[in-house]
Design a protein around this motif. Structure first.
Motif, PDB file in Angstrom:
ATOM      1  N   SER A  42       9.488 -18.250 -19.767  1.00  0.00           N
ATOM      2  CA  SER A  42      10.382 -17.110 -20.080  1.00  0.00           C
ATOM      3  C   SER A  42       9.857 -15.755 -19.770  1.00  0.00           C
ATOM      4  N   LEU A  43      10.757 -14.677 -19.447  1.00  0.00           N
ATOM      5  CA  LEU A  43      10.222 -13.487 -18.952  1.00  0.00           C
ATOM      6  C   LEU A  43      11.042 -12.343 -19.623  1.00  0.00           C
ATOM      7  N   ASN A  44      10.395 -11.298 -19.818  1.00  0.00           N
ATOM      8  CA  ASN A  44      11.412 -10.308 -20.568  1.00  0.00           C
ATOM      9  C   ASN A  44      11.005  -8.879 -19.987  1.00  0.00           C
ATOM     10  N   LEU A  45      11.969  -8.229 -19.251  1.00  0.00           N
ATOM     11  CA  LEU A  45      11.641  -7.145 -18.692  1.00  0.00           C
ATOM     12  C   LEU A  45      12.343  -5.901 -19.431  1.00  0.00           C
ATOM     13  N   GLU A  46      11.581  -5.069 -19.919  1.00  0.00           N
ATOM     14  CA  GLU A  46      11.995  -3.913 -20.400  1.00  0.00           C
ATOM     15  C   GLU A  46      12.510  -2.548 -19.665  1.00  0.00           C
ATOM     16  N   ASN A  47      13.575  -1.780 -20.150  1.00  0.00           N
ATOM     17  CA  ASN A  47      13.740  -0.728 -19.299  1.00  0.00           C
ATOM     18  C   ASN A  47      14.396  -1.143 -18.115  1.00  0.00           C
ATOM     19  N   LEU A  48      15.057  -2.367 -17.970  1.00  0.00           N
ATOM     20  CA  LEU A  48      16.173  -2.562 -16.723  1.00  0.00           C
ATOM     21  C   LEU A  48      17.220  -1.503 -16.626  1.00  0.00           C
ATOM     22  N   PHE A  49      17.490  -0.895 -15.532  1.00  0.00           N
ATOM     23  CA  PHE A  49      18.415   0.056 -15.423  1.00  0.00           C
ATOM     24  C   PHE A  49      18.667   1.205 -16.097  1.00  0.00           C
ATOM     25  N   GLY A  50      17.194   1.725 -16.199  1.00  0.00           N
ATOM     26  CA  GLY A  50      17.007   3.077 -16.983  1.00  0.00           C
ATOM     27  C   GLY A  50      17.097   2.859 -18.661  1.00  0.00           C
ATOM     28  N   GLY A  51      16.950   1.455 -19.052  1.00  0.00           N
ATOM     29  CA  GLY A  51      17.141   1.422 -20.334  1.00  0.00           C
ATOM     30  C   GLY A  51      18.423   0.902 -21.051  1.00  0.00           C
ATOM     31  N   ASP A  52      19.399   0.486 -19.905  1.00  0.00           N
ATOM     32  CA  ASP A  52      20.577   0.298 -20.436  1.00  0.00           C
ATOM     33  C   ASP A  52      20.646  -1.239 -21.105  1.00  0.00           C
ATOM     34  N   PRO A  53      20.982  -1.349 -22.418  1.00  0.00           N
ATOM     35  CA  PRO A  53      20.773  -2.491 -23.314  1.00  0.00           C
ATOM     36  C   PRO A  53      21.587  -3.486 -22.784  1.00  0.00           C
ATOM     37  N   THR A  54      23.026  -3.200 -22.542  1.00  0.00           N
ATOM     38  CA  THR A  54      23.731  -4.244 -22.042  1.00  0.00           C
ATOM     39  C   THR A  54      23.455  -5.005 -20.942  1.00  0.00           C
ATOM     40  N   LEU A  55      23.281  -4.262 -19.607  1.00  0.00           N
ATOM     41  CA  LEU A  55      22.721  -4.671 -18.314  1.00  0.00           C
ATOM     42  C   LEU A  55      21.423  -5.319 -18.441  1.00  0.00           C
ATOM     43  N   GLY A  56      20.565  -4.686 -19.306  1.00  0.00           N
ATOM     44  CA  GLY A  56      19.127  -5.290 -19.420  1.00  0.00           C
ATOM     45  C   GLY A  56      19.308  -6.945 -20.162  1.00  0.00           C
ATOM     46  N   THR A  57      20.108  -6.943 -21.116  1.00  0.00           N
ATOM     47  CA  THR A  57      20.213  -8.194 -21.560  1.00  0.00           C
ATOM     48  C   THR A  57      20.937  -9.054 -20.712  1.00  0.00           C
ATOM     49  N   VAL A  58      21.873  -8.829 -20.091  1.00  0.00           N
ATOM     50  CA  VAL A  58      22.619  -9.717 -19.122  1.00  0.00           C
ATOM     51  C   VAL A  58      21.755 -10.094 -18.103  1.00  0.00           C
ATOM     52  N   VAL A  59      20.799  -9.465 -17.556  1.00  0.00           N
ATOM     53  CA  VAL A  59      19.785  -9.799 -16.451  1.00  0.00           C
ATOM     54  C   VAL A  59      18.736 -10.349 -17.103  1.00  0.00           C
ATOM     55  N   ASN A  60      18.223 -10.280 -18.089  1.00  0.00           N
ATOM     56  CA  ASN A  60      17.097 -11.124 -18.859  1.00  0.00           C
ATOM     57  C   ASN A  60      17.582 -12.370 -19.156  1.00  0.00           C
ATOM     58  N   ASN A  61      18.874 -12.456 -19.582  1.00  0.00           N
ATOM     59  CA  ASN A  61      19.381 -14.002 -19.981  1.00  0.00           C
ATOM     60  C   ASN A  61      19.636 -14.604 -18.808  1.00  0.00           C
ATOM     61  N   ALA A  62      19.895 -14.112 -17.824  1.00  0.00           N
ATOM     62  CA  ALA A  62      20.372 -14.680 -16.348  1.00  0.00           C
ATOM     63  C   ALA A  62      19.021 -14.947 -15.739  1.00  0.00           C
ATOM     64  N   ILE A  63      17.950 -14.426 -15.941  1.00  0.00           N
ATOM     65  CA  ILE A  63      16.582 -14.717 -15.537  1.00  0.00           C
ATOM     66  C   ILE A  63      15.973 -16.233 -16.095  1.00  0.00           C
ATOM     67  N   ASN A  64      16.040 -15.933 -17.506  1.00  0.00           N
ATOM     68  CA  ASN A  64      15.442 -17.069 -18.282  1.00  0.00           C
ATOM     69  C   ASN A  64      16.360 -18.336 -18.253  1.00  0.00           C
ATOM     70  N   SER A  65      17.659 -17.956 -17.994  1.00  0.00           N
ATOM     71  CA  SER A  65      18.584 -19.385 -17.860  1.00  0.00           C
ATOM     72  C   SER A  65      18.378 -20.051 -16.426  1.00  0.00           C
ATOM     73  N   ASN A  66      17.810 -19.165 -15.455  1.00  0.00           N
ATOM     74  CA  ASN A  66      17.602 -19.717 -14.248  1.00  0.00           C
ATOM     75  C   ASN A  66      16.118 -19.443 -13.972  1.00  0.00           C
ATOM     76  N   PHE A  67      14.903 -19.771 -14.807  1.00  0.00           N
ATOM     77  CA  PHE A  67      13.785 -19.541 -14.667  1.00  0.00           C
ATOM     78  C   PHE A  67      13.064 -20.116 -13.381  1.00  0.00           C
ATOM     79  N   ASP A  68      13.381 -21.219 -13.043  1.00  0.00           N
ATOM     80  CA  ASP A  68      12.769 -21.924 -12.060  1.00  0.00           C
ATOM     81  C   ASP A  68      13.023 -21.130 -10.762  1.00  0.00           C
ATOM     82  N   SER A  69      14.170 -20.791 -10.727  1.00  0.00           N
ATOM     83  CA  SER A  69      14.434 -19.983  -9.352  1.00  0.00           C
ATOM     84  C   SER A  69      14.003 -18.747  -9.223  1.00  0.00           C
ATOM     85  N   PHE A  70      14.015 -18.057 -10.537  1.00  0.00           N
ATOM     86  CA  PHE A  70      13.440 -16.759 -10.281  1.00  0.00           C
ATOM     87  C   PHE A  70      11.893 -16.799 -10.102  1.00  0.00           C
ATOM     88  N   ILE A  71      11.091 -17.596 -10.640  1.00  0.00           N
ATOM     89  CA  ILE A  71       9.896 -17.715 -10.694  1.00  0.00           C
ATOM     90  C   ILE A  71       9.255 -17.729  -9.325  1.00  0.00           C
TER      91      ILE A  71
END
Length: 248
Positions: free
Chosen positions: A184-213
């Motif tokens: 799992s991975l957590n990237l803080e301050n995505l899109f300048g700290g936008d909490p909604t976009l940051g959560t969406v992208v982090n969730n997408a990364i971790n739901s598809n961790f194999d592809s992202f890594i």
């Protein structure tokens, strides 16, 4: 040719300041003609493990906890994805398990299959591009967990002589390939700290961790290879080949 010249210059610099030290009791030697040398080296690593965790400053052996991956070179993957990570610390590297080892002292080649049960990383990232068709942009702190990572390691060693003419080992090549099974991975301050976009992208990364890594894997492999090569050289370089692998 350039690589050879660089190696010669590096060895020359090392020779100018290398004198063999007395072998400490925490390094278990293996006789070079031991028919079970692979098992001996594996046992020697296990015997050394407590020192890998704490480090031995008087012998210039740093601690593996954390393993510092300071310079991860930016990479550009698919969709123009650019990733840079720096000041990365990896915790758990000292818990590696050697599953298989192959040794050829005639050619000074070593090959290992290892398991890294758990790595926790933290550091700073910068990213810009697309992941899983989603735009991603940001910079700041990152943390990650990687579990059940398997790896293959190929090491080429060479000899160099100190000022007394005694032969020492240096790890001239260290190549690690890894397969990270879970994480799992957590990237803080995505899109300048936008909490909604940051959560969406982090969730997408971790739901598809194999592809992202797969985008990060070359960076991780290169950083781990460099760090373990430096660490290994700190251990073997001060001692002569005869000290580490006596003939009798």
């Amino acid at each position: 040719m350039a690589k050879g010249v660089t190696l010669v210059l590096a060895l020359s610099a090392i020779v100018s300041r290398t004198v063999a030290l007395e072998l400490p009791d925490f390094i278990k030697v293996c006789k070079r003609n031991d028919p079970e040398i692979e098992s001996c080296i594996k046992d020697s690593v296990e015997f050394l493990r407590p020192k890998l965790m704490t480090g031995v400053p008087e012998y210039s052996i740093p601690s593996l906890e954390p393993l510092l991956l300071k310079e991860l070179v930016a990479a550009e993957g698919s969709n123009g994805l650019r990733i840079t990570a720096k000041d990365v610390k990896a915790f758990g590297a000292s818990n590696f398990i050697i599953q298989k080892i192959r040794v050829d002292l005639d050619t000074l080649r070593f090959a290992l299959d290892i398991l890294l049960p758990h790595l926790y990383i933290e550091g700073l990232y910068e990213i810009d591009g697309r992941v899983l068709l989603l735009p991603i942009r940001g910079n700041g702190p990152m943390t990650g967990n990687m579990t059940d990572a398997t790896g293959s390691v190929k090491i080429q060693a060479d000899f160099f002589k100190d000022e007394l003419g005694e032969s020492h080992l240096i790890l001239s090549e260290f190549r690690m390939r890894i397969n990270i099974r879970k994480g799992s991975l957590n990237l803080e301050n995505l899109f300048g700290g936008d909490p909604t976009l940051g959560t969406v992208v982090n969730n997408a990364i971790n739901s598809n961790f194999d592809s992202f890594i797969k985008e990060l894997q070359p960076l991780i492999e290169k950083a781990l290879s460099t760090a373990f090569q430096d660490f290994g050289n700190n251990i073997v370089r001060p001692f002569t080949y005869d000290q580490l692998f006596p003939e009798k």
